[in-house]
Scaffold this active site. Structure first.
Site, short mmCIF file in Angstrom:
data_model
loop_
_atom_site.label_atom_id
_atom_site.label_comp_id
_atom_site.label_asym_id
_atom_site.label_seq_id
_atom_site.Cartn_x
_atom_site.Cartn_y
_atom_site.Cartn_z
N LEU A 1 -18.64 -30.24 44.78
CA LEU A 1 -19.90 -30.94 44.50
C LEU A 1 -19.82 -32.44 44.78
O LEU A 1 -20.42 -33.25 44.08
CB LEU A 1 -20.36 -30.70 43.05
CG LEU A 1 -20.74 -29.28 42.67
CD1 LEU A 1 -21.35 -29.25 41.27
CD2 LEU A 1 -21.69 -28.65 43.68
N SER B 1 -22.51 -16.16 51.63
CA SER B 1 -23.72 -16.97 51.70
C SER B 1 -23.56 -18.26 52.49
O SER B 1 -24.53 -18.99 52.67
CB SER B 1 -24.17 -17.34 50.28
OG SER B 1 -23.18 -18.13 49.64
N ASP C 1 -17.45 -19.74 43.83
CA ASP C 1 -17.36 -20.61 45.02
C ASP C 1 -16.36 -21.74 44.89
O ASP C 1 -15.99 -22.36 45.90
CB ASP C 1 -18.73 -21.20 45.33
CG ASP C 1 -19.78 -20.13 45.62
OD1 ASP C 1 -19.39 -19.02 46.00
OD2 ASP C 1 -20.97 -20.42 45.46
N HIS D 1 -32.37 -59.03 39.41
CA HIS D 1 -33.46 -58.13 39.78
C HIS D 1 -34.08 -58.59 41.10
O HIS D 1 -33.84 -59.71 41.57
CB HIS D 1 -34.52 -58.11 38.68
CG HIS D 1 -34.07 -57.41 37.44
ND1 HIS D 1 -34.91 -57.17 36.37
CD2 HIS D 1 -32.86 -56.89 37.09
CE1 HIS D 1 -34.25 -56.52 35.42
NE2 HIS D 1 -33.00 -56.36 35.83
N CYS E 1 -37.56 -61.48 34.19
CA CYS E 1 -38.03 -61.82 35.53
C CYS E 1 -39.37 -62.53 35.47
O CYS E 1 -39.67 -63.39 36.31
CB CYS E 1 -38.16 -60.55 36.37
SG CYS E 1 -36.58 -59.81 36.80
N THR F 1 -21.12 -19.87 39.32
CA THR F 1 -20.99 -20.46 40.65
C THR F 1 -19.63 -21.12 40.81
O THR F 1 -19.00 -21.04 41.88
CB THR F 1 -22.11 -21.49 40.89
OG1 THR F 1 -23.36 -20.82 40.92
CG2 THR F 1 -21.91 -22.23 42.20
N GLU G 1 -37.03 -59.49 42.08
CA GLU G 1 -37.86 -60.69 42.10
C GLU G 1 -37.02 -61.96 42.18
O GLU G 1 -37.33 -62.89 42.93
CB GLU G 1 -38.75 -60.76 40.85
CG GLU G 1 -39.61 -59.53 40.62
CD GLU G 1 -38.94 -58.51 39.71
OE1 GLU G 1 -37.78 -58.15 39.97
OE2 GLU G 1 -39.59 -58.09 38.73
#
Length: 328
Positions: free
Chosen positions: A201, A165, A197, A47, A81, A193, A49
């Site tokens: 993605l 579009s 199209d 982490h 931590c 979609t 820290e």
């Protein structure tokens, strides 16, 4: 704390679904020292820290630690931590926001205070709440933070009457939308979609903006995708949208970007499931009412029932404008 926020921002795309956290250790005898900086180390490493404390070494004794999120107090992929901070001899800890994760939830702060460490909470809290919005929302609700991305002309049309579009917005706005994809853990579109199209993605950014540890967002289809669709491999989902969000949240999806068409956008909007609207506006006008609108179906029936929110950010991108709205 500003340095810690910058370090966290740089780590985001390589650590999710862990929180992207930054930390800075300022030595006691050198208050003008630039500080020893650390950030969350990947998806399994130390982490922030611990990274900063390791960089500081003996300089951590009597120091002040600035950290964007409350130090953890439980054993997970790493040791607590809070214990590392105590063992390093830190005298003061400045935290931007407490961690709402049930495994932490103030216990890290209490452990530090019980060890005699001075603790201050709330410095730059607003900035860190915004930076960690997806993580904090997920920990508080169990669901991903939903970002609805929309692109339209100034008169609110997303496509021409014939369905075309592509490239309503300019290059700068399109690159920015891909940065939004890169910051998301999953992208959702509707099956319509996909059929119309055939999108991939994927994240496409200028050279140098993608790191070797950056991963592609999970691709999610609301409905079913044809076996030969470019979106594969993808997750196909259906049913109640709240249940869909619960499922994605259980998979560790912190931020979901919705890029569906007018029907999917309207479904999330009308259900009140959008946490942030990102609207790209192009300096263009269709000039009629026969273009495709942002949302399909009936909207507010009266001005009294109009849903209002607030603009939280506004940016110019080339000739286009990006508006971020929340609280709708």
């Amino acid at each position: 704390m500003g340095q810690a926020i910058e370090a966290a921002a740089a780590a985001r795309r390589r650590v999710a679904p862990r929180p992207w956290v930054g930390a800075v250790v300022v030595p006691a005898d050198s208050p003008e020292h630039p500080g020893f900086t650390g950030a969350t180390d990947g998806r399994a490493g130390a982490h922030a820290e611990v990274v900063a404390l390791a960089a500081a070494g003996q300089a951590a004794v009597g120091s002040t630690l600035y950290v964007t999120l409350e130090p953890c107090s439980h054993h997970g992929a790493t040791a607590p931590c809070a214990d590392a901070v105590i063992a390093a001899g830190v005298a003061r800890v400045v935290v931007a926001v407490a961690d709402p994760d049930p495994l932490v939830a103030g216990e890290g702060l209490e452990r530090l205070r019980a060890a005699g460490i001075e603790v201050e909470v709330g410095i730059c809290a607003e900035a860190v709440e915004a930076q960690l919005a997806a993580y904090l929302h997920h920990r508080r609700t169990g669901r991903p933070f939903v970002v609805l991305k929309l692109a339209a002309t100034l008169d609110g049309r997303t496509a021409a009457p014939d369905g075309s579009s592509q490239w309503i917005t300019g290059e700068a706005a399109r690159v920015d939308a891909h940065r939004l994809r890169a910051d998301s853990d999953a992208i959702l579109v509707g099956a319509a979609t996909v059929r119309a199209d055939n999108p991939r993605l994927t994240v496409r950014l200028p050279e140098g903006e993608r790191g070797p540890d950056d991963t592609e967002p999970l691709r999610v289809v609301l409905g079913a995708a044809a076996a030969d669709a470019a979106i594969h491999p993808c997750l196909e989902v259906g049913g109640d949208l709240g249940d869909v969000l619960d499922d994605l949240g259980s998979r560790g999806i912190l931020q979901l970007m919705v890029e569906g068409g007018a029907t999917v956008s309207a479904a999330f909007h009308s259900a009140g499931l959008v946490d942030r609207y990102v609207l790209y506006l192009a300096p263009a006008l269709f000039g009629g009412n026969d273009g495709v609108p942002l949302f399909a179906g009936a909207g507010a029936a009266s001005i009294e029932s109009l849903r209002r929110g607030r603009i939280v950010e506004m940016r110019r991108l080339g000739d286009d404008l990006r508006l971020d709205l929340e609280g709708m």
